[in-house]
Design a protein around this motif. Structure first.
Motif, short mmCIF file in Angstrom:
data_model
loop_
_atom_site.label_atom_id
_atom_site.label_comp_id
_atom_site.label_asym_id
_atom_site.label_seq_id
_atom_site.Cartn_x
_atom_site.Cartn_y
_atom_site.Cartn_z
N GLN A 68 -11.00 -34.57 -0.40
CA GLN A 68 -10.92 -35.71 0.51
C GLN A 68 -10.75 -35.24 1.96
O GLN A 68 -10.16 -35.95 2.78
N LEU A 69 -11.27 -34.06 2.26
CA LEU A 69 -11.05 -33.48 3.58
C LEU A 69 -11.63 -34.36 4.69
O LEU A 69 -10.95 -34.65 5.69
N ILE A 70 -12.84 -34.84 4.52
CA ILE A 70 -13.47 -35.66 5.55
C ILE A 70 -12.74 -36.99 5.70
O ILE A 70 -12.48 -37.46 6.82
N THR A 71 -12.37 -37.61 4.56
CA THR A 71 -11.66 -38.90 4.60
C THR A 71 -10.33 -38.77 5.33
O THR A 71 -9.98 -39.61 6.18
N ARG A 72 -9.59 -37.71 5.01
CA ARG A 72 -8.28 -37.53 5.65
C ARG A 72 -8.45 -37.23 7.14
O ARG A 72 -7.65 -37.70 7.97
N THR A 73 -9.47 -36.49 7.48
CA THR A 73 -9.71 -36.22 8.90
C THR A 73 -10.06 -37.49 9.65
O THR A 73 -9.60 -37.71 10.78
N LEU A 74 -10.88 -38.35 9.03
CA LEU A 74 -11.22 -39.62 9.67
C LEU A 74 -9.99 -40.51 9.80
O LEU A 74 -9.86 -41.25 10.79
N LEU A 96 -10.89 -34.04 16.44
CA LEU A 96 -11.00 -34.51 15.06
C LEU A 96 -12.42 -34.98 14.75
O LEU A 96 -12.93 -34.78 13.64
N GLU A 97 -13.09 -35.62 15.72
CA GLU A 97 -14.48 -36.01 15.53
C GLU A 97 -15.35 -34.77 15.32
O GLU A 97 -16.23 -34.76 14.46
N ASN A 98 -15.08 -33.74 16.14
CA ASN A 98 -15.83 -32.49 15.98
C ASN A 98 -15.57 -31.87 14.61
O ASN A 98 -16.50 -31.39 13.94
N GLN A 99 -14.30 -31.89 14.17
CA GLN A 99 -13.97 -31.32 12.87
C GLN A 99 -14.64 -32.10 11.74
O GLN A 99 -15.20 -31.50 10.81
N SER A 100 -14.59 -33.43 11.82
CA SER A 100 -15.21 -34.23 10.75
C SER A 100 -16.72 -34.00 10.71
O SER A 100 -17.31 -33.91 9.62
N ALA A 101 -17.35 -33.89 11.90
CA ALA A 101 -18.79 -33.60 11.93
C ALA A 101 -19.08 -32.22 11.33
O ALA A 101 -20.04 -32.05 10.56
N ASN A 102 -18.24 -31.24 11.69
CA ASN A 102 -18.42 -29.90 11.12
C ASN A 102 -18.21 -29.89 9.61
O ASN A 102 -18.92 -29.20 8.88
N TYR A 103 -17.25 -30.67 9.13
CA TYR A 103 -17.00 -30.74 7.69
C TYR A 103 -18.20 -31.35 6.96
O TYR A 103 -18.59 -30.89 5.88
N LYS A 104 -18.79 -32.40 7.57
CA LYS A 104 -19.97 -33.02 6.97
C LYS A 104 -21.13 -32.03 6.91
O LYS A 104 -21.83 -31.92 5.90
N ILE A 105 -21.33 -31.31 8.03
CA ILE A 105 -22.40 -30.30 8.06
C ILE A 105 -22.10 -29.20 7.05
O ILE A 105 -23.00 -28.72 6.34
#
Length: 451
Positions: free
Chosen positions: A113-119, A276-285
């Protein structure tokens, strides 16, 4: 016989009785042999004047015309563990097809749930920005109210100061009146005392005037005290104005300081939201990198990493792929001494490994099994083997290259130069001279810096 010995044999032994003597020394065989030697000499002279095509030969191998068509390896930009293979060696894959699936091995990325928690963290920080914005507006309103209150307080204090100034003026007038009254009372007292001494006034009148004089003196002292009190009130009113200004300046400064602190916190929170937006985008990529896909249409050559569960680092080669669409070319190498003789568009004959050929170096037109090519690029920097790299493409005006030629197979190349007599070529070879230097009619240059 050289007749070196002092005891010659031919004088003691007769050779005429031997059959070999008859065969070797008869005039018929001598004539045939002489004719053979003469014919051979004539043919040799004719051959020496036959044309011979000078050439520069080299060993190379088959490659592709452009770098993106050559065999390549596929790497993973992230470390991971192989979970599932979707292809096998020799399979054809289209661009974008999934080749294998990998999983994460770094602890910081293993949360499902890394992306969800980051969002969620981003959303919370975004709400904090809104709260800071409201706080800034409240502090601005507070500062505005304090400024207005300061104006009112200063106006009130100034009005009070004006009142005190008027009272000082009034008390000053009263003090002057009291002094006038005292002066009159002294004159009247003195006149009454004089008249009493002359017997014109009674003692009662003198005492009355003395009482009036004393009351006038007391009134003067009272008026002086009132004037001093009024002046003191002026000082107090002036101090009150300063106190009010300082007090509200401190309150306004504190309000502004709180506002700047809130703005600083808001900016810091905005930076955290962007992070956090950058991290979530990086996690998605990064999650998209868990599936290794084909960069182009081609065939799977060899799996470099094998099995399930094998781990690898970022940049490690996982497998090799050969593009399905490519234009063949030959990569060959020439000696530095021969490099000035190679030009763009130069005709080249090529003999491929595995294809039978009968090749005559000096007579390429009489050769069989060779294929035509043209020089398309010449390297400007020497290779590790001490030679210069030359790239040769098929000559469209000649026989098409074999369909079954594979990238990587060997090739023997002969660059065709000028036509010279055979005797000149033999003389050049004996003296170790290079082939004749020449410049084509339309010379071009290019750079090939890739190896």
């Amino acid at each position: 016989m050289l007749n070196i010995s002092s005891n010659p044999v031919h004088k003691k032994v007769s050779l005429s009785k031997y059959n070999a003597f008859d065969i070797a020394f008869t005039s018929k065989h001598n004539k045939l042999f002489n004719r053979f030697l003469a014919a051979f000499a004539i043919v040799l002279m004719i051959i020496l004047f036959l044309p011979w095509t000078q050439n520069v030969s080299g060993q190379g191998y088959v490659t592709t015309l452009t770098p993106d068509q050559r065999p390549q390896t596929i790497q993973s930009p992230i470390p991971g563990r192989i979970e599932q293979w979707h292809v096998k060696e020799g399979d054809f894959v289209s661009k974008g097809d999934t080749i294998l699936r990998i999983s994460e091995i770094k602890n910081e990325y293993q949360d499902p749930q890394l992306i969800t928690r980051t969002l969620e963290q981003k959303e919370a920080k975004t709400r904090s920005i809104t709260s800071y914005d409201e706080k800034i507006k409240a502090l601005e309103s507070q500062a505005y109210a304090l400024n207005n209150e300061l104006k009112l307080k200063l106006s009130q204090a100034k009005n009070k100061l004006q009142q005190v100034l008027f009272k000082v003026k009034s008390d000053s007038i009263d003090l002057e009146a009291a002094r006038t009254h005292l002066k009159i009372a002294k004159i009247q007292y003195n006149r009454t005392v004089t008249l009493h001494s002359e017997g014109l006034k009674a003692m009662t009148d003198v005492e009355t005037k003395r009482l009036v004089l004393q009351e006038t003196q007391a009134e003067l002292i009272s008026r002086e005290n009132k004037l001093l009190a009024s002046k003191n009130q002026v000082t107090i009113a002036q101090l009150e104005i300063g106190r009010v200004a300082a007090s509200y300046a401190d309150k306004i400064a504190k309000s502004r300081s709180d506002k700047y602190t809130a703005e600083s916190n808001q900016y810091e929170t905005q930076a955290q939201v962007a992070k956090l937006e950058n991290q979530s985008a990086n996690y998605k990529i990064r999650q998209g990198l868990y599936y290794i896909t084909a960069p182009q249409n081609g065939y799977i050559n060899k799996a470099i990493k094998n099995g399930i569960g094998e781990t690898f680092k970022e940049g490690d080669q996982l497998l090799g792929i050969m593009p399905s669409n490519y234009d063949l070319a030959v990569e060959t190498y020439v000696e530095p001494i021969d490099l000035p003789l190679i030009h763009l568009g130069e005709s080249v004959r090529i003999q491929f490994d595995g294809w039978p050929a009968i090749f005559f170096s000096g007579w390429p037109n009489a050769s069989f099994g060779t294929y035509g090519g043209k020089v398309v690029a010449i390297e400007t920097f020497i290779s590790n083997n001490g030679k210069f790299r030359v790239l040769i493409a098929p000559n469209e005006e000649e026989t098409k290259w074999p369909d079954n030629v594979r990238v990587g197979s060997g090739a023997y190349t002969i660059a065709l130069l000028e036509d010279v007599p055979i005797w000149y070529e033999l003389w050049r070879k004996l003296n170790g001279f290079p082939p004749n230097y020449y410049s084509p009619i339309s010379s071009q240059t290019t750079n090939l810096n890739t190896k």
